[in-house]
Design an enzyme around this catalytic site. Structure first.
Site, PDB file in Angstrom:
ATOM      1  CE1 TYR A  23      -3.697  -2.269   0.062  1.00 33.21           C
ATOM      2  CE2 TYR A  23      -3.385  -2.606   2.415  1.00 33.21           C
ATOM      3  CZ  TYR A  23      -4.044  -2.902   1.231  1.00 33.21           C
ATOM      4  OH  TYR A  23      -5.052  -3.835   1.234  1.00 33.21           O
ATOM      5  CG  HIS A 138       4.672   0.667   2.923  1.00 39.62           C
ATOM      6  ND1 HIS A 138       3.678   0.573   3.865  1.00 39.62           N
ATOM      7  CD2 HIS A 138       4.646  -0.498   2.232  1.00 39.62           C
ATOM      8  CE1 HIS A 138       3.091  -0.609   3.759  1.00 39.62           C
ATOM      9  NE2 HIS A 138       3.661  -1.278   2.770  1.00 39.62           N
ATOM     10  CG  HIS A 139      -0.905   4.695   2.967  1.00 42.93           C
ATOM     11  ND1 HIS A 139      -1.050   5.604   4.007  1.00 42.93           N
ATOM     12  CD2 HIS A 139      -1.871   5.024   2.063  1.00 42.93           C
ATOM     13  CE1 HIS A 139      -2.051   6.421   3.743  1.00 42.93           C
ATOM     14  NE2 HIS A 139      -2.566   6.098   2.569  1.00 42.93           N
ATOM     15  CB  SER A 140       3.145   1.492   7.169  1.00 43.26           C
ATOM     16  OG  SER A 140       4.391   1.335   6.522  1.00 43.26           O
ATOM     17  CG  ASN A 332      -0.841   5.875   8.163  1.00 42.69           C
ATOM     18  OD1 ASN A 332      -1.174   6.268   7.059  1.00 42.69           O
ATOM     19  ND2 ASN A 332       0.362   5.358   8.414  1.00 42.69           N
TER      20      ASN A 332
END
Length: 474
Positions: A23, A138-140, A332
């Protein structure tokens, strides 16, 4: 590694890293001049270690506390890519070259033995810029608000190279009861009770619809709807720059918020696109033409709206987001509101509900009770991934700087963020920048073959709304 150099992942970060598919977020930055790679490399070498996320690797384990961020040394040369490009070979196909390059990149996973980001410098002239820079991560690592705070911390005003960008100040929409606080205790109390009951009711309804979506309620199969295969398919990105002043004009005339206007534009644009996709043949002329009532009346199209759950809304200074126990902390801190989209003109796009924060609390509770090893099975499959598979699109809006900015002497023309790795075939991101609103669209080309048609529809819908209002004498 010492304990102070380790940090556990947030609930949403764990979800983003639990899948076998990356992601990832991509931020495409258009520049008004060619980019000097040496300047970018020198700056990264001096500053990359100052940020804990971009100087850490993601270490996964089967322990109860799950994955953690581990501080590491960063070799900047491993993260910056400058392809050798022949301008004569590209010619006037700069837009296509950049789109093709980024699309191929979505099929190349990030190296998890290193910090999860890279930068690609493309000195290619496009219709909107002289060069393009691509930031992939990375979305993390963090959400859109976090990434925008980092960009603002690295740039300066184009008009004043010594001054940091002005961060736009956002205010929450004032509710009706707030405006009636001076009308007497009885009337104020009645409106407060009404607002509370409405909040509870909308929250219950939304959570029941969320449960139904996770279990069985799916969107209608249309030419916009993706599926499980979209998660691993290559994505294609395009953008369109429109006037932020036009958006603000409609907002002021209609007494709405920017989000209201953007959702209205999106709804009208998707209606236009689906009308064309479901067109009928005009028997007299033998040609195809879209009809206003061409979409079935019972079609169900919903979008996941990304909601910022921080108590401080809008982009905040990077130092504030990185501070310990900050109310606007980096990471996030987002969740999803599932919103039905309709071609009806009287749909209320923003309801009063606690759906998003309650969903975030549910995810956090599952993480703390069941542990990291069950996340993929419980959260990703039952909540997050089911939401993606059952709905049609994702929509997000992030506010940017109020004036044009520069990165080490390179003036920026536009900023177009997006994501990939999700199961939807359509993702729409809005990004304000100075007097511009950038509409960034990501699609699965096997389902939506021409994203530029969607960009056209978005632009035409905004123009139509403005013309219609001005035509009524506003």
């Amino acid at each position: 590694m010492a304990k102070e150099e380790e940090e556990p992942l947030s609930p949403m970060a764990r979800i983003f890293q639990s899948s076998g598919t990356d992601y990832c977020t991509v931020i495409i930055v258009g520049f008004k001049t060619k980019i000097n790679p040496d300047v970018i490399l020198d700056d990264l070498k001096q500053n990359v270690s100052k940020h804990p996320r971009i100087s850490s690797i993601l270490l996964t384990s089967q322990a109860e506390d799950g994955a953690r961020w581990i501080k590491t040394l960063v070799n900047v040369e491993d993260h910056v890519f400058v392809p050798d490009i022949d301008p004569d070979e590209i010619g006037d196909q700069g837009n296509k070259f950049v789109e093709d390059y980024i699309s191929r990149l979505t099929m190349l996973p990030l190296d998890r033995s290193r910090p999860l980001w890279d930068i690609h410098i493309l000195n290619v002239k496009t219709s909107d810029a002289e060069a393009a820079g691509l930031i992939r991560s990375h979305h993390s690592l963090g959400d859109g608000m976090s990434r925008m705070s980092l960009i603002l911390a690295c740039t300066h005003k184009s008009s004043d190279p010594e001054a940091l960008p002005t961060i736009p100040i956002l205010k929450r929409r004032e509710n009706v009861s707030h405006g009636l606080r001076n009308t007497g205790w009885f009337l104020s109390s009645m409106f407060a009770i009404y607002a509370t009951v409405r909040l509870i009711w909308n929250t219950i309804v939304d959570l029941l619809l969320l449960l139904a979506t996770v279990l069985f309620l799916k969107d209608t199969e249309t030419s916009l709807k993706g599926g499980a295969e979209a998660e691993s398919n290559a994505k294609r990105f395009s953008h369109r720059i429109v006037s932020l002043n036009d958006v603000s004009l409609i907002k002021d005339i209609m007494d709405m918020t920017i989000n209201d206007v953007l959702l209205g534009v999106t709804q009208a644009a998707l209606s236009r696109y689906l009308n064309v996709a479901h067109d009928k043949t005009n028997g007299n002329a033998g040609t195809s033409r879209p009809l206003l009532n061409n979409i079935p009346c019972n079609v169900r199209i919903r979008a996941g709206i990304l909601v910022n759950l921080r108590s401080e809304i809008g982009v905040q200074p990077l130092a504030d987001m990185m501070a310990k126990d900050s109310k606007c902390r980096w990471g996030n801190l987002i969740n999803i509101v599932v919103l039905p989209l309709s071609i009806g003109p009287e749909t209320d796009p923003l309801k009063n509900s606690l759906h998003a924060p309650i969903l975030y609390l549910i995810m956090s509770f599952i993480v703390s009770v069941f542990g990291a090893r069950y996340i993929k099975m419980i959260i990703r499959a039952a909540l997050f991934n089911r939401l993606l598979l059952s709905t049609t699109a994702f929509i997000s809006n992030v506010n940017g700087p109020t004036e044009e900015i520069s990165l080490h002497g390179h003036p920026i023309a536009y900023i177009a963020p997006s994501v990939y790795g999700h199961a939807q075939a359509l993702l729409i991101h809005f990004q304000s920048y100075a007097d511009k609103m950038v509409i960034s669209i990501a699609v699965d080309p096997t389902i939506i073959p021409d994203s530029h048609k969607l960009c056209d529809a978005m632009e035409e819908s905004l123009k139509s709304m403005k013309i219609a209002l001005l035509g009524k004498g506003y």
